[in-house]
Design a protein around this motif. Structure first.
Motif, PDB file in Angstrom:
ATOM      1  N   TRP A 103     -75.308 -42.293 -63.712  1.00  0.00           N
ATOM      2  CA  TRP A 103     -73.978 -42.905 -63.828  1.00  0.00           C
ATOM      3  C   TRP A 103     -73.701 -43.413 -65.233  1.00  0.00           C
ATOM      4  CZ3 TRP A 103     -71.491 -40.812 -60.400  1.00  0.00           C
ATOM      5  CH2 TRP A 103     -71.738 -40.876 -59.030  1.00  0.00           C
ATOM      6  N   ASP A 104     -74.734 -43.864 -65.932  1.00  0.00           N
ATOM      7  CA  ASP A 104     -74.503 -44.414 -67.279  1.00  0.00           C
ATOM      8  C   ASP A 104     -74.590 -43.361 -68.380  1.00  0.00           C
ATOM      9  OD1 ASP A 104     -77.218 -44.002 -67.231  1.00  0.00           O
ATOM     10  OD2 ASP A 104     -77.782 -46.084 -67.698  1.00  0.00           O
ATOM     11  N   ASP A 105     -74.693 -42.094 -68.003  1.00  0.00           N
ATOM     12  CA  ASP A 105     -74.650 -41.033 -69.021  1.00  0.00           C
ATOM     13  C   ASP A 105     -73.315 -41.065 -69.755  1.00  0.00           C
ATOM     14  OD1 ASP A 105     -77.134 -40.098 -68.323  1.00  0.00           O
ATOM     15  OD2 ASP A 105     -76.406 -38.333 -67.228  1.00  0.00           O
ATOM     16  N   LYS A 106     -73.333 -40.749 -71.036  1.00  0.00           N
ATOM     17  CA  LYS A 106     -72.108 -40.697 -71.822  1.00  0.00           C
ATOM     18  C   LYS A 106     -71.316 -39.430 -71.469  1.00  0.00           C
ATOM     19  CE  LYS A 106     -73.671 -44.344 -73.896  1.00  0.00           C
ATOM     20  NZ  LYS A 106     -73.202 -45.679 -73.435  1.00  0.00           N
ATOM     21  N   VAL A 107     -70.047 -39.584 -71.232  1.00  0.00           N
ATOM     22  CA  VAL A 107     -69.207 -38.452 -70.855  1.00  0.00           C
ATOM     23  C   VAL A 107     -69.179 -37.397 -71.957  1.00  0.00           C
ATOM     24  CG1 VAL A 107     -66.855 -37.726 -70.253  1.00  0.00           C
ATOM     25  CG2 VAL A 107     -67.788 -39.835 -69.288  1.00  0.00           C
ATOM     26  N   ILE A 108     -69.208 -37.831 -73.202  1.00  0.00           N
ATOM     27  CA  ILE A 108     -69.118 -36.862 -74.303  1.00  0.00           C
ATOM     28  C   ILE A 108     -70.341 -35.939 -74.372  1.00  0.00           C
ATOM     29  CG2 ILE A 108     -67.559 -38.235 -75.722  1.00  0.00           C
ATOM     30  CD1 ILE A 108     -69.970 -39.110 -77.393  1.00  0.00           C
ATOM     31  N   ASN A 109     -71.420 -36.325 -73.687  1.00  0.00           N
ATOM     32  CA  ASN A 109     -72.582 -35.425 -73.621  1.00  0.00           C
ATOM     33  C   ASN A 109     -72.269 -34.189 -72.776  1.00  0.00           C
ATOM     34  OD1 ASN A 109     -74.054 -37.204 -75.159  1.00  0.00           O
ATOM     35  ND2 ASN A 109     -75.090 -38.150 -73.428  1.00  0.00           N
ATOM     36  N   TYR A 110     -71.310 -34.325 -71.881  1.00  0.00           N
ATOM     37  CA  TYR A 110     -70.916 -33.222 -71.001  1.00  0.00           C
ATOM     38  C   TYR A 110     -69.574 -32.609 -71.416  1.00  0.00           C
ATOM     39  CZ  TYR A 110     -74.506 -35.336 -68.046  1.00  0.00           C
ATOM     40  OH  TYR A 110     -75.691 -35.850 -67.570  1.00  0.00           O
TER      41      TYR A 110
ATOM     42  N   ARG B 161     -67.455 -42.967 -77.175  1.00  0.00           N
ATOM     43  CA  ARG B 161     -68.901 -42.960 -76.936  1.00  0.00           C
ATOM     44  C   ARG B 161     -69.323 -43.993 -75.895  1.00  0.00           C
ATOM     45  NH1 ARG B 161     -68.682 -41.905 -82.590  1.00  0.00           N
ATOM     46  NH2 ARG B 161     -68.958 -44.114 -83.133  1.00  0.00           N
ATOM     47  N   GLN B 162     -68.413 -44.896 -75.536  1.00  0.00           N
ATOM     48  CA  GLN B 162     -68.730 -45.914 -74.529  1.00  0.00           C
ATOM     49  C   GLN B 162     -68.368 -45.467 -73.112  1.00  0.00           C
ATOM     50  OE1 GLN B 162     -67.464 -49.980 -75.490  1.00  0.00           O
ATOM     51  NE2 GLN B 162     -67.282 -49.386 -77.642  1.00  0.00           N
ATOM     52  N   LEU B 163     -67.614 -44.387 -73.018  1.00  0.00           N
ATOM     53  CA  LEU B 163     -67.171 -43.919 -71.709  1.00  0.00           C
ATOM     54  C   LEU B 163     -68.332 -43.274 -70.959  1.00  0.00           C
ATOM     55  CD1 LEU B 163     -64.570 -43.638 -69.949  1.00  0.00           C
ATOM     56  CD2 LEU B 163     -64.399 -41.303 -70.843  1.00  0.00           C
ATOM     57  N   GLN B 164     -68.631 -43.808 -69.768  1.00  0.00           N
ATOM     58  CA  GLN B 164     -69.730 -43.315 -68.953  1.00  0.00           C
ATOM     59  C   GLN B 164     -69.209 -42.519 -67.750  1.00  0.00           C
ATOM     60  OE1 GLN B 164     -72.037 -46.757 -67.850  1.00  0.00           O
ATOM     61  NE2 GLN B 164     -72.463 -47.315 -69.979  1.00  0.00           N
ATOM     62  N   VAL B 165     -70.077 -41.708 -67.157  1.00  0.00           N
ATOM     63  CA  VAL B 165     -69.696 -40.892 -66.000  1.00  0.00           C
ATOM     64  C   VAL B 165     -69.143 -41.775 -64.885  1.00  0.00           C
ATOM     65  CG1 VAL B 165     -70.576 -39.376 -64.186  1.00  0.00           C
ATOM     66  CG2 VAL B 165     -71.338 -39.069 -66.556  1.00  0.00           C
ATOM     67  N   GLU B 166     -69.765 -42.902 -64.652  1.00  0.00           N
ATOM     68  CA  GLU B 166     -69.325 -43.831 -63.613  1.00  0.00           C
ATOM     69  C   GLU B 166     -67.872 -44.263 -63.806  1.00  0.00           C
ATOM     70  OE1 GLU B 166     -71.621 -47.469 -61.599  1.00  0.00           O
ATOM     71  OE2 GLU B 166     -71.067 -47.845 -63.680  1.00  0.00           O
ATOM     72  N   HIS B 167     -67.451 -44.414 -65.057  1.00  0.00           N
ATOM     73  CA  HIS B 167     -66.086 -44.855 -65.348  1.00  0.00           C
ATOM     74  C   HIS B 167     -65.043 -43.830 -64.918  1.00  0.00           C
ATOM     75  CE1 HIS B 167     -68.145 -47.227 -68.822  1.00  0.00           C
ATOM     76  NE2 HIS B 167     -68.205 -47.896 -67.677  1.00  0.00           N
TER      77      HIS B 167
ATOM     78  N   GLY C  92     -57.471 -48.566 -64.286  1.00  0.00           N
ATOM     79  CA  GLY C  92     -56.288 -47.792 -64.639  1.00  0.00           C
ATOM     80  C   GLY C  92     -56.408 -46.419 -63.993  1.00  0.00           C
ATOM     81  N   TYR C  93     -55.636 -46.174 -62.964  1.00  0.00           N
ATOM     82  CA  TYR C  93     -55.764 -44.957 -62.158  1.00  0.00           C
ATOM     83  C   TYR C  93     -55.551 -43.711 -63.006  1.00  0.00           C
ATOM     84  CZ  TYR C  93     -55.334 -42.083 -57.922  1.00  0.00           C
ATOM     85  OH  TYR C  93     -55.519 -41.150 -56.931  1.00  0.00           O
ATOM     86  N   GLN C  94     -56.489 -42.762 -62.903  1.00  0.00           N
ATOM     87  CA  GLN C  94     -56.442 -41.551 -63.714  1.00  0.00           C
ATOM     88  C   GLN C  94     -56.634 -40.311 -62.847  1.00  0.00           C
ATOM     89  OE1 GLN C  94     -55.867 -41.771 -67.068  1.00  0.00           O
ATOM     90  NE2 GLN C  94     -55.816 -43.994 -66.840  1.00  0.00           N
ATOM     91  N   ASN C  95     -55.982 -39.232 -63.203  1.00  0.00           N
ATOM     92  CA  ASN C  95     -56.221 -37.936 -62.588  1.00  0.00           C
ATOM     93  C   ASN C  95     -56.941 -36.989 -63.548  1.00  0.00           C
ATOM     94  OD1 ASN C  95     -55.047 -37.967 -59.826  1.00  0.00           O
ATOM     95  ND2 ASN C  95     -53.186 -38.537 -60.936  1.00  0.00           N
ATOM     96  N   VAL C  96     -56.465 -36.959 -64.790  1.00  0.00           N
ATOM     97  CA  VAL C  96     -57.063 -36.059 -65.776  1.00  0.00           C
ATOM     98  C   VAL C  96     -58.510 -36.452 -66.041  1.00  0.00           C
ATOM     99  CG1 VAL C  96     -56.947 -35.168 -68.122  1.00  0.00           C
ATOM    100  CG2 VAL C  96     -54.834 -35.558 -66.845  1.00  0.00           C
ATOM    101  N   LEU C  97     -58.743 -37.722 -66.397  1.00  0.00           N
ATOM    102  CA  LEU C  97     -60.107 -38.150 -66.693  1.00  0.00           C
ATOM    103  C   LEU C  97     -61.009 -38.050 -65.468  1.00  0.00           C
ATOM    104  CD1 LEU C  97     -59.934 -41.197 -69.132  1.00  0.00           C
ATOM    105  CD2 LEU C  97     -60.461 -38.814 -69.625  1.00  0.00           C
ATOM    106  N   PHE C  98     -60.504 -38.414 -64.307  1.00  0.00           N
ATOM    107  CA  PHE C  98     -61.288 -38.319 -63.081  1.00  0.00           C
ATOM    108  C   PHE C  98     -61.834 -36.900 -62.912  1.00  0.00           C
ATOM    109  CE2 PHE C  98     -62.199 -37.758 -58.637  1.00  0.00           C
ATOM    110  CZ  PHE C  98     -62.606 -38.997 -58.170  1.00  0.00           C
ATOM    111  N   SER C  99     -60.994 -35.922 -63.249  1.00  0.00           N
ATOM    112  CA  SER C  99     -61.373 -34.524 -63.026  1.00  0.00           C
ATOM    113  C   SER C  99     -62.433 -34.013 -63.987  1.00  0.00           C
ATOM    114  CB  SER C  99     -60.126 -33.642 -63.106  1.00  0.00           C
ATOM    115  OG  SER C  99     -59.299 -33.908 -61.988  1.00  0.00           O
ATOM    116  N   LEU C 100     -62.755 -34.794 -65.002  1.00  0.00           N
ATOM    117  CA  LEU C 100     -63.834 -34.374 -65.904  1.00  0.00           C
ATOM    118  C   LEU C 100     -65.188 -34.387 -65.210  1.00  0.00           C
ATOM    119  CD1 LEU C 100     -62.807 -36.071 -69.272  1.00  0.00           C
ATOM    120  CD2 LEU C 100     -62.329 -33.748 -68.471  1.00  0.00           C
ATOM    121  N   ILE C 101     -65.253 -34.980 -64.004  1.00  0.00           N
ATOM    122  CA  ILE C 101     -66.494 -34.930 -63.245  1.00  0.00           C
ATOM    123  C   ILE C 101     -66.853 -33.478 -62.928  1.00  0.00           C
ATOM    124  CG2 ILE C 101     -65.465 -35.134 -60.951  1.00  0.00           C
ATOM    125  CD1 ILE C 101     -68.739 -36.784 -62.198  1.00  0.00           C
ATOM    126  N   GLU C 102     -65.847 -32.602 -62.911  1.00  0.00           N
ATOM    127  CA  GLU C 102     -66.100 -31.183 -62.686  1.00  0.00           C
ATOM    128  C   GLU C 102     -66.980 -30.614 -63.801  1.00  0.00           C
ATOM    129  OE1 GLU C 102     -63.622 -27.235 -61.247  1.00  0.00           O
ATOM    130  OE2 GLU C 102     -62.522 -28.883 -62.196  1.00  0.00           O
TER     131      GLU C 102
END
Length: 403
Positions: free
Chosen positions: A120-127, A140-146, A190-200
């Motif tokens: 969960w604490d992985d950095k999103v930019i790594n993916y 760089r502070q944005l994590q998968v959990e967020h 802050g409700y998001q659709n675009v960022l949420f979908s980066l879990i893909e």
């Protein structure tokens, strides 16, 4: 037999307390049928209410299911798939789930995280290395959990208008370089659709398998969700699908099925029938532990961020004592219970799913029209089943006497 009662019987069997065992068995024989009778009666009342509301708003078609534990109490349909046509909605008619899709993405991601495919604490930019905010250090502070808890800190619904213009995520992602979060990631909602979908992207990078294939093999197939799918192509391939309807001056009008939010599949790209949603409710309430383990469910429904403004909603405001968001689920506290809930709304469709964490009673509703009445129906059922209406009246009366 309820797990709590069963565990008590086992305990007393070991202790050799025959009289207590007999008492507990009598309790099972009396209390459980009484509970079943109560929820059955409430389900019949809901059915009348559901049909009255659907007819009152001239909704073309819909369906609902009520589940008590691992038992389907009631499951029925209403109306037609397309206004003006004869094809009726049945238990296998496929609807778009809109943002109820987030419950599937949250579940799938939590399963994989518990398998240590990522953290969960992985950095999103790594993916997703192309993601960048105006201030690079915040990226760089944005994590998968967020992503899954809508706690990136960005303005709600950032760049949803681009989704609604049928732009793919690859065209939207560069836009985030123009903005910064309002707060440090993880600190505000802050409700998001675009960022949420980066879990893909996270899921694909971590497993080498697409989000859609993961859902099918890990959730749809083992839960026997035979009509469930992901994406526009799959929806259009179904011969038993509901058409979207929008309100016009002359009533509800069927419209084209847009791709728009299908580009954000984890946020709004899942399709399912009401029979599928019966299985989904059972799984979320813990009755398919090989698919969703207790640890996975607990993690998903652990609050990550407060959403207190939802307590002001006209339907919930007299009943909620707290509101938050977990991983793909809204978390509403009512008395000593929590309601695990999510609603969805996308062009021509509405969907809702909710269950009582304490009572293990849940409901799902699907509609092929953009009517707000679904919110009233879902909330009123939950409030009725939990007994919250009477509790709220008592609290109001006490407050009035004090004044």
């Amino acid at each position: 037999m309820r797990p709590a009662i069963l565990s008590n019987i086992v305990y007393h069997l070991r202790a050799g307390k025959a009289r207590v065992i007999l008492s507990l068995l009598l309790l099972c024989a009396v209390a459980l049928p009484a509970r079943a009778m109560d929820i059955d009666a409430r389900a019949k009342e809901f059915d009348r209410y559901f049909r009255k509301m659907m007819a009152g708003k001239s909704i073309p078609g819909g369906a609902y299911v009520i589940v008590d534990g691992n038992r389907v109490v009631a499951m029925d349909t209403y109306g037609v798939r397309i206004r003006g046509k004869k094809g009726k909605v049945d238990l296998d008619t496929v609807f778009r789930l809109a943002s109820v899709s987030k419950t599937f993405a949250g579940s799938m991601a939590t399963i994989l995280e518990h398998e240590e495919r990522f953290n969960w604490d992985d950095k999103v930019i790594n993916y997703v290395p192309d993601l960048s905010f105006k201030t690079p250090s915040l990226s760089r502070q944005l994590q998968v959990e967020h992503l899954l808890s809508h706690s990136s800190g960005l303005t709600p619904n950032a760049y949803d208008d681009y989704l609604e213009s049928n732009k793919p995520l690859s065209k939207i992602l560069p836009k985030f370089a123009n903005i910064d979060p309002r707060c440090t990631p993880g600190k505000c909602y802050g409700y998001q659709n675009v960022l949420f979908s980066l879990i893909e992207d996270v899921i694909f990078q971590a497993t080498g398998t697409t989000f859609a294939k993961q859902l099918k093999s890990r959730i749809f197939v083992p839960l026997k969700m035979q009509n469930a799918s992901v994406g526009w192509e799959s929806f259009m391939a179904s011969n038993n699908r509901a058409a979207p309807h929008v309100q016009t001056g002359s009533g509800w009008r069927p419209v084209k099925v847009e791709k728009e939010y299908y580009f954000a599949a984890p946020a709004a790209g899942v399709n399912a029938s009401i029979s599928d949603m019966a299985q989904w409710l059972k799984a979320q309430m813990g009755y398919y532990p090989k698919v969703l383990s207790p640890a996975v469910i607990e993690d998903m429904t652990t609050e990550r961020v407060s959403t207190q403004r939802h307590m002001r909603h006209r339907i919930w405001r007299d009943y909620l004592t707290h509101a938050g968001y977990g991983l793909g689920w809204r978390l509403y506290t009512i008395g000593d219970d929590r309601i695990i809930y999510h609603g969805g709304w996308v062009a021509g469709f509405r969907a809702a799913v909710a269950y009582s964490e304490k009572l293990k009673i849940g409901i799902a509703i699907l509609m092929n029209a953009e009517s707000r009445v679904i919110s009233d129906m879902t909330a009123n059922f939950v409030i009725d089943v939990t007994g919250s209406k009477g509790k709220a009246a008592t609290l109001k009366a006490k407050a009035s006497r004090k004044r």
